[in-house]
Design a protein around this motif. Structure first.
Motif, mmCIF file in Angstrom:
data_model
loop_
_atom_site.group_PDB
_atom_site.id
_atom_site.type_symbol
_atom_site.label_atom_id
_atom_site.label_comp_id
_atom_site.label_asym_id
_atom_site.label_seq_id
_atom_site.Cartn_x
_atom_site.Cartn_y
_atom_site.Cartn_z
ATOM 1 N N MET A 36 82.092 41.644 39.409
ATOM 2 C CA MET A 36 80.848 41.307 38.730
ATOM 3 C C MET A 36 80.386 42.496 37.886
ATOM 4 O O MET A 36 80.296 43.613 38.375
ATOM 5 N N ILE A 75 77.549 43.704 34.543
ATOM 6 C CA ILE A 75 76.254 43.352 33.961
ATOM 7 C C ILE A 75 76.115 44.065 32.619
ATOM 8 O O ILE A 75 76.627 45.177 32.437
ATOM 9 N N ASN A 118 63.034 45.470 42.605
ATOM 10 C CA ASN A 118 62.269 46.231 41.614
ATOM 11 C C ASN A 118 61.736 45.412 40.439
ATOM 12 O O ASN A 118 60.841 45.864 39.731
ATOM 13 N N LEU A 134 67.103 46.612 48.258
ATOM 14 C CA LEU A 134 66.951 47.842 47.476
ATOM 15 C C LEU A 134 65.520 47.893 46.944
ATOM 16 O O LEU A 134 65.111 47.054 46.150
ATOM 17 N N ALA A 135 64.745 48.871 47.421
ATOM 18 C CA ALA A 135 63.384 49.072 46.882
ATOM 19 C C ALA A 135 63.430 50.353 46.062
ATOM 20 O O ALA A 135 64.010 50.379 44.982
ATOM 21 N N PRO A 178 77.619 47.166 38.909
ATOM 22 C CA PRO A 178 76.321 47.450 39.539
ATOM 23 C C PRO A 178 76.326 48.724 40.379
ATOM 24 O O PRO A 178 75.301 49.364 40.536
ATOM 25 N N ASP A 195 67.830 43.586 44.896
ATOM 26 C CA ASP A 195 66.955 44.567 44.247
ATOM 27 C C ASP A 195 65.578 43.955 43.982
ATOM 28 O O ASP A 195 65.447 43.026 43.187
ATOM 29 N N TYR A 251 75.297 42.417 43.296
ATOM 30 C CA TYR A 251 73.937 42.852 42.946
ATOM 31 C C TYR A 251 73.098 41.649 42.567
ATOM 32 O O TYR A 251 73.434 40.920 41.635
#
Lengths: 159, 286
Positions: free
Chosen positions: A1, A3, B55, B31-32, A21, B53, B8
């Protein structure tokens, strides 16, 4: 994957496709964009060498994913000044001999920029606390503190 | 590449985030701010299959007055707490404590939800959650529920959440006090604490009417010392109170020795900090 990442770095927009990622922002800046001014030391958030500004605030680029910088504005040490025209902080680092080997210097400068832009820096204690997340093995920190103190004073005079 | 490969997922709603965690079947991580998680990923000590994530969810970042509480969104950065006039005026002990959280660049990125979830026994925000008696709102597959701080921290680096739960916001009750103090010793400013104490009191008709005491760095979780609070209200306030208080505090903890400090040293530090804190607290006119 993978992005697609669109990010502003030092005022230039970069559209990079196929970013994995798990690529760290530090490696993205150095390897993908070729901006090797950002140094990579410990790679787990202890040394501060990889510090850059994200939307005006200092962050550790080794503790941020490149994909998280999408849409953000990043400033690296290359965005501060040029060898011909150093910015105020860089000039003071030179004046006060705030560096020796230079490895920590990009991180010190970026942390210093955040401190100058966002904090009053009325006391040395405040400067030292601000620098506490950046390690230097050469200078003993005295001259780095002096450089930032001097840059803060110059900035105050010019406001 | 330092971290191992992961999928992700940057969801835009909490429901989608919870669903992504549930679908990951225990192999997902939130994920912060990433200031504790990314080092673990870089060392490959953590190899989650899925990283969710948060965010992108700006609605999780806020500080607001809500009745007798201050509510803080889970994605609020330490920097925002540090510079918040509302926190400074309503939660002054937290305002003092937040300055000790890590270093500048980490406070710029780290979040309160992340720090509480990480549950480090020597971190300031979990201690503040215990001190103020905060409640955490958590979103899970069955909807929202509220968890008291004292039930949230289970052990070192261990909270009571299920893998698909997400901390959404935290409510800190505003304490009335006539004096307060926060004391901490770390090897280097911003490092994790070797010992720390927070104290606040309200004056009563005779001596202390109400007290609040929390400590950290001396157990597997931050501790609120309710029996010490109670005893403070039973003793006369005089010149010996700081020493007596230090004795009460140190006799109610049994820290472990580790690479950073021996158990005896931590206890000694805590006693000195307790004394100092009580001197500060009592110096304020009631």
């Amino acid at each position: 994957m993978t992005i697609n990442v669109s990010v502003m770095v030092n005022g230039t927009r970069h559209d990079v496709s196929d970013v994995e990622p798990r690529l760290l922002l530090s490696d993205f800046l150095r390897d993908t964009l070729g901006l090797t001014g950002t140094h990579v030391g410990c790679e787990h958030g202890v040394c501060g060498a990889c510090t850059v500004l994200m939307d005006g605030h200092s962050i550790r680029s080794c503790l941020t994913l490149a994909v998280q910088a999408a849409g953000a504005e990043i400033t690296t040490v290359e965005g501060l000044g040029t060898p011909e025209a150093l910015n105020v902080l860089q000039t003071q680092f030179r004046e006060h001999h705030g560096l020796q080997c230079g490895f920590c210097t990009p991180g010190m400068l970026m942390t210093g920029e955040d401190l100058l832009r966002n904090y009053p820096l009325a006391t040395d204690e405040e400067i030292r606390e601000g620098l506490s997340g950046n390690l230097c093995r050469c200078t003993g920190y005295q001259n780095i503190v002096a450089a930032i103190r001097s840059a803060a004073a110059l900035r105050r005079e010019n406001v | 590449m330092k971290p191992a490969r992961f999928e992700y997922i940057p969801p835009t709603t909490l429901e989608a985030a919870v669903a992504a965690l549930a679908a990951a079947n225990g192999e997902g991580k939130i994920l912060a701010g990433g200031q504790s998680l990314l080092p673990l990923l870089n060392f490959r000590m953590a190899r989650p299959a899925v990283l969710v994530d948060l965010n992108g969810m700006k609605e999780l970042s806020f500080i607001e007055l809500r009745g007798e509480n201050v509510a803080i969104g889970a994605l609020t950065r330490h920097r925002e707490i540090e510079h918040s006039p509302l926190i400074a005026s309503r939660l002054p002990v937290m305002s003092a404590a937040i300055r000790h959280v890590a270093h500048l660049a980490i406070r710029n990125r780290g979040t309160i939800g992340g720090s509480l979830s990480h549950a480090d026994p020597a971190a300031e925000l979990p201690m503040m959650a215990m001190f103020y008696g905060a409640s955490l709102t958590v979103q899970g597959p069955a909807g929202r529920r509220t968890i008291a701080a004292k039930d949230f921290f289970v052990d070192a680096l261990t909270n009571c959440l299920e893998p698909e739960d997400i901390v959404v916001e935290i409510e800190f009750p505003i304490l009335q006090h006539d004096g307060w103090a926060f004391e901490e010793v770390a090897r280097r400013f911003g490092d994790f604490a070797l010992a720390s104490i927070a104290v606040s009191i309200r004056r009563g008709q005779f001596g202390v009417g109400e007290a609040r005491v929390a400590v950290m760095g001396v157990a597997d979780t931050p501790l609120r010392l309710e029996h010490v609070e109670q005893r403070l209200c039973e003793i006369a306030v005089d010149g010996r109170t700081p020493d007596r208080f230090a004795e009460m505090v140190t006799s109610s903890v049994s820290p472990n020795s580790d690479v950073h400090a021996s158990a005896e040293y931590r206890k000694h530090l805590l006693g000195e900090l307790a004394k100092r804190a009580m001197q500060t607290v009592l110096a304020v006119k009631g």
